[in-house]
Each structure stands twice: as C-alpha cells, then as structure tokens.
Design a protein around this motif. Structure first.
Motif, mmCIF file in Angstrom:
data_model
loop_
_atom_site.group_PDB
_atom_site.id
_atom_site.type_symbol
_atom_site.label_atom_id
_atom_site.label_comp_id
_atom_site.label_asym_id
_atom_site.label_seq_id
_atom_site.Cartn_x
_atom_site.Cartn_y
_atom_site.Cartn_z
ATOM 1 N N PHE A 74 -23.318 -65.120 9.894
ATOM 2 C CA PHE A 74 -23.804 -63.743 9.998
ATOM 3 C C PHE A 74 -25.326 -63.787 9.906
ATOM 4 O O PHE A 74 -25.906 -64.801 9.508
ATOM 5 C CB PHE A 74 -23.208 -62.840 8.908
ATOM 6 C CG PHE A 74 -23.287 -63.405 7.519
ATOM 7 C CD1 PHE A 74 -24.419 -63.241 6.727
ATOM 8 C CD2 PHE A 74 -22.212 -64.107 6.980
ATOM 9 C CE1 PHE A 74 -24.483 -63.767 5.446
ATOM 10 C CE2 PHE A 74 -22.264 -64.628 5.696
ATOM 11 C CZ PHE A 74 -23.403 -64.459 4.931
ATOM 12 N N ASP A 122 -10.344 -61.809 13.028
ATOM 13 C CA ASP A 122 -11.769 -62.101 13.123
ATOM 14 C C ASP A 122 -12.354 -61.079 14.094
ATOM 15 O O ASP A 122 -12.115 -61.136 15.301
ATOM 16 C CB ASP A 122 -11.961 -63.527 13.655
ATOM 17 C CG ASP A 122 -13.426 -63.908 13.798
ATOM 18 O OD1 ASP A 122 -14.301 -63.011 13.741
ATOM 19 O OD2 ASP A 122 -13.708 -65.106 13.990
ATOM 20 N N ARG A 135 -15.332 -60.580 15.114
ATOM 21 C CA ARG A 135 -16.344 -61.069 16.056
ATOM 22 C C ARG A 135 -15.663 -61.674 17.287
ATOM 23 O O ARG A 135 -16.081 -61.455 18.418
ATOM 24 C CB ARG A 135 -17.234 -62.114 15.383
ATOM 25 C CG ARG A 135 -18.044 -61.578 14.198
ATOM 26 C CD ARG A 135 -19.236 -60.774 14.651
ATOM 27 N NE ARG A 135 -19.958 -60.216 13.524
ATOM 28 C CZ ARG A 135 -20.937 -60.828 12.876
ATOM 29 N NH1 ARG A 135 -21.280 -62.063 13.219
ATOM 30 N NH2 ARG A 135 -21.562 -60.245 11.874
ATOM 31 N N GLN A 136 -14.610 -62.453 17.046
ATOM 32 C CA GLN A 136 -13.902 -63.126 18.133
ATOM 33 C C GLN A 136 -12.710 -62.314 18.649
ATOM 34 O O GLN A 136 -12.155 -62.635 19.701
ATOM 35 C CB GLN A 136 -13.394 -64.493 17.645
ATOM 36 C CG GLN A 136 -14.472 -65.410 17.092
ATOM 37 C CD GLN A 136 -15.442 -65.855 18.161
ATOM 38 O OE1 GLN A 136 -15.091 -65.967 19.333
ATOM 39 N NE2 GLN A 136 -16.683 -66.118 17.759
ATOM 40 N N ARG A 167 -19.240 -58.309 7.774
ATOM 41 C CA ARG A 167 -17.947 -58.992 7.885
ATOM 42 C C ARG A 167 -16.925 -58.292 6.982
ATOM 43 O O ARG A 167 -16.370 -58.875 6.056
ATOM 44 C CB ARG A 167 -18.068 -60.470 7.486
ATOM 45 C CG ARG A 167 -19.026 -61.301 8.296
ATOM 46 C CD ARG A 167 -18.825 -61.228 9.807
ATOM 47 N NE ARG A 167 -17.502 -61.548 10.270
ATOM 48 C CZ ARG A 167 -17.211 -62.626 11.019
ATOM 49 N NH1 ARG A 167 -18.155 -63.466 11.359
ATOM 50 N NH2 ARG A 167 -15.981 -62.825 11.438
#
Length: 450
Positions: free
Chosen positions: A358, A310, A312-313, A233
């Motif tokens: 995570f 973000d 991931r998104q 992250r």
C-alpha cells in the motif's frame, strides 16, 4: 499397469517435463557456471534428442575445463573430482525432491486407492508448505545440498543441512525441513530411487519450540483494524475482525463463502479438524464490516463465492499475499502513521523495513517524525503481532468475558483438553483474572466472618 519410462540425462534435471541445467556448487565456484533452462533462442524447450546432444557437449566442455586443473592445488583437484561424480547422472537430492513434489499424487490433490487402502490428498496448505521448503533447500547456501548425490547423503550430512536451515531460518523451519526431507526419501524408496532414509538414523532430535503466548488487548486490536482502513486495505480489517469474533484459523477465514453464512450464523468446517462443523452466530462487529464491504463491491462485475476478497486484485486471497499485507500493516501501526499536508500517508519506519502492498511514505531518520498528529498512534507492541495471535486473542477474550471451557470450545473448535492447555498458556498471567479472583475471595471472606 504400464510403468512410465524415465530418461536420465547427465547434468539435466526435469521439471514438468522440461529440462534444466543445475550446476553443482563446485562448478559454480570453479568455472562460474550458472543454472539455465534448456531452451532455443525463440523460447521453445529442447526436445529429448536435443537435450541429450546438449548434455554430451556440456560434459565434453567440463572434461576440457577439468584438464586445465590437473596441476592445480590438492583442494582444487578434490573439487574437480567431486564435480565429476556429480556429473555422473546419479540421482541427486534435487531429483528426489522434484519427483516428490511433481509426481506424488497426494501432492497434486489426488487420493490414493489400492484395494481397501486409502490415502487422502495432502491439504493445500501442506502441499504449498512442502513446495516452499523445496525452494528453500534449493537456495540454501547456493545449492550446497541441492545437487548432492542422494546415495552419498549420510545422517551426518542431513544433520548439517538441518542445522544450516535452523541457523538461517529458525527452529520451526528446521523441524519442517526435517519432516519434508524424510517424506521425500520415503517416496524415493517406494519408487526404487533410494535405498535408505538418512533422516531416520539421525541421533539428535530437534527441540520443540516453546508455545507462543500472545494475545491482543482491546486497544491494540482497535488500532490494528483502524490502520487497515487508513491505508486503504479495509478487507484486511474485515478478516482481522472475523479472527477476533469467530476465533477461526486464517485458512478457514480466507476460504469462507457466502453459502456458509445464513440466518442462523456462519458454518465453518475446520480444515485441521477434518471438516469439523461449527455454526457460529455472527457478531454485530462482523455484520457492520460486511455491510461496508458489500457497499464497496456493489459495482463489481466479477462474482466470487468467497466472503473475503483482495479488493485490489478483485479475487480471493492467496495465503502468502494476505500474510505479507497483514505483516506490513502491523509494522506501519507499530511505528505510527501520519497524514501529511498533501494528503499522503507517512511513517518513520526503520531502514530495514519496506512497505510494498500500500502507499506509505517512509520517513528517514534524518527527517524525523512527520509533522502534526498521527492518524494511527505508534503502537510498538504490534510489531511482532501475527495472524495466528487472533485465534489466541479470541480464546482470551471469551475467557475474560466469563465463558466456561465448553462455551469456548463451541466457538473455537478446541477439544476440552486443548481448552485447558490454552487457558494455562494464555490466561495464567492475565491481571484481570487475578483481580476477579481476589474480588470473589474478598466477598466470600466478608460473608464468612459475618
């Protein structure tokens, strides 16, 4: 102006124009009833006429249930009487809160203008905080207060509610709840839904929480940022680095856009200072991480104006989501992170901690510490570290670097008075300042004595 007509149906609470049944705690306890959306089996919502018919049938059902308790104990009869009162259709605290959250223009980002009177919309974070507090009250002690008739709520009742919030959620949340409920009743009085505000008659005032004194040491912050990179992250590490070098609040960092960053620096408009502008030079530590972020996102087809995303998104961060990730990384770094032989990451976390944002294997106490050297050494002091502490850390580092009050204020946006208060809280105990002061005193003394 045509006044909007509202339909009040016993046992029914409206949310966004949709009916829902909220059984009072006594109904839940005595008859096992549960809340439910009033929908057809195909998922469509009941119409007004259908809702009225449902309410009539439900009231008849409750009358039948109550008849069965006539010969019950006095306590049982008392609960049944309270249930009957709550089914009378009078506005409950749930109605007042729902009206405030859904029908207050300022809650929905709209400005109020009446002649020369102007009321700005509530800040997005304030409105979100109110909604979260409403949810907290709804869930508090199985809806004990949520379904109480509003007119029956006395200052004593409100004192109990706030006390219960403090017991379950702490002093800060209790203070927020008190303020929120007061605003709810003010809105209700203005709209003829209530006659008095019980909060204004509370005799006991809540204490002010003591100032939080917490700043990060250099090694702590280095480990925290490395932990972000290790668990995949890195964008959280970017935001942390900005907090340390820009000294800005979380909301201002999450809302930072590329248009605000130019050759002269990053232009912040602080939300809590009504848009106070601050043009801040971009430190090399931030530039390096932003270059790495652009490299990670070079193949993205989705373009956002936000600097921090973000990954991931592939979208801007929601504040709560960011806070959850930040919290989990702090916990993992506090207990240390090991890389196992198969390449997975592991940490000896206590059983009451859960990592969901995570991939991290939680090693149980029975298995002990993972084998090998940790890639992130255990740093227990990070367990209670918060994002708000980054701003405090920036103030502390600026002072330790020898910046004066005006220089610090030019970065953080504090007033000079606030800077002095911050210095008192954050720097009064720092040993580096004491050593520097003794060094100056020694140099003066040696020169003075000749």
């Amino acid at each position: 102006m045509i006044k909007k007509t509202e339909i009040k149906i016993p046992l029914v609470t409206w949310r966004d124009g949709r009916p829902r049944f909220f059984p009072a705690p006594d109904l839940r306890k005595d008859f096992g009833l549960k809340g439910e959306d009033l929908r057809h089996p195909d998922g469509s919502w009941l119409s007004i006429e259908e809702t009225i018919a449902w309410s009539d049938a439900k009231q008849e059902e409750l009358r039948t249930l109550r008849n069965k308790t006539r010969d019950a104990t006095p306590a049982k009869r008392k609960r049944a009487a309270a249930t009957l009162a709550k089914a009378s259709g009078l506005p409950t605290l749930a109605h007042l809160i729902t009206d405030f959250v859904e029908k207050n223009p300022r809650m929905n980002g709209k400005e109020i203008r009446q002649g020369k009177k102007v009321r700005r919309p509530l800040a997005a974070n304030t409105a979100q905080g109110y909604r979260e507090t409403a949810k907290l009250i709804e869930q508090l002690e199985d809806g004990r207060f949520w379904q109480e008739i509003a007119a029956a709520l006395t200052p004593s009742n409100m004192g109990i509610l706030i006390d219960r919030v403090e017991v379950h959620h702490g002093l800060s949340q209790a203070r927020r709840t008190r303020s929120f409920v007061s605003q709810v009743f003010k809105f209700a009085i203005k709209n003829n839904k209530a006659h008095t505000n019980p909060i204004t008659h509370l005799e006991e005032s809540l204490p002010v929480a003591p100032p939080r004194v917490r700043y990060g040491e250099i090694d702590e912050m280095r480990i925290l940022v490395e932990a972000c990179d290790t668990v995949g992250r890195p964008e959280i590490g970017d935001i942390i680095t900005q907090g340390l070098w820009f000294g800005q609040r979380q909301a201002d960092r999450l809302n930072l856009t590329h248009d605000q960053v130019g050759t002269l620096g990053a232009l912040f408009r602080q939300q809590k200072k009504h848009g106070q502008p601050l043009l801040l030079p971009v430190a090399s530590a931030i530039e390096k991480r932003q270059a790495a972020a652009q490299q990670r996102r070079k193949d993205w087809r989705v373009n956002w104006p936000h600097v921090n995303l973000d990954e991931r998104q592939r979208r801007p961060f929601l504040a709560k989501h960011y806070q959850h990730i930040f919290r989990e990384i702090c916990i993992a770094a506090a207990f240390g992170i090991w890389r196992q032989e198969d390449g997975t990451l592991a940490s000896p976390l206590p059983a009451d901690y859960r990592i969901r944002k995570f991939k991290l294997v939680q090693v149980t106490a029975a298995k002990g510490i993972p084998a090998g050297k940790p890639v992130i050494p255990p740093t227990p002091s990070l367990e209670d570290f918060r994002d708000q502490d980054l701003r405090d850390t920036a103030v502390t580092w600026l002072a330790l670097a020898g910046c004066d009050d005006i220089e610090i204020a030019s970065i953080t946006g504090h007033s000079l008075k606030s800077v002095k208060e911050v210095m008192k809280h954050y720097l009064g105990m720092h040993p580096d300042l004491a050593r520097r002061a003794i060094g100056k005193l020694t140099a003066w003394y040696e020169e003075a004595k000749g």
